[in-house]
Design a protein around this motif. Structure first.
Motif: not given
Length: 124
Positions: A13-22
């Motif tokens: 949802q808008a306002g949330g967070s994610l952590r992308l990994s490479c």
């Protein structure tokens, strides 16, 4: 073989967070620069952030400045993009890419290796 694999996308949802990994392998990670790019439907691929691995210097596009943090774990050959305060306009497929020169840039032509992307969808 060179491999770059982005992961960590999802629906938020808008306002949330994610952590992308490479996850990177098959090239000299410590002397490279790793960039995050994104491509929204109908739009060109654009640079989001990159890190010069040896120096640890980081760069951010204006669109994510202050909301995102790029970091690396050199021992694991991993690069992360923490994204906070997500907006619907952040919806895109996110890719990581490697620049063997170690310089990095927001210009896609500089990057030698690309991984498959991970989809980030931000709902309003």
């Amino acid at each position: 073989d060179v491999q770059l694999q982005a992961s960590g996308g999802g629906l938020v949802q808008a306002g949330g967070s994610l952590r992308l990994s490479c996850a990177a392998s098959g090239f000299d990670f410590s002397d490279s620069a790793i960039g995050w790019f994104r491509q929204a439907p109908g739009k060109e691929r654009e640079g989001v952030s990159f890190i010069r691995i040896r120096q640890g210097t980081t760069f951010y596009a204006n669109s994510v400045e202050g909301r995102s943090t790029i970091s690396s774990d050199n021992a694991k050959e991993m690069v992360y993009l923490q994204m906070n305060s997500l907006k619907p306009e952040d919806t895109a497929i996110y890719y990581c890419a490697a620049d063997r020169t170690g310089w990095g840039t927001f210009n896609i032509v500089w990057y030698n290796y690309w991984g498959r992307g991970t989809l980030v969808t931000v709902s309003s």
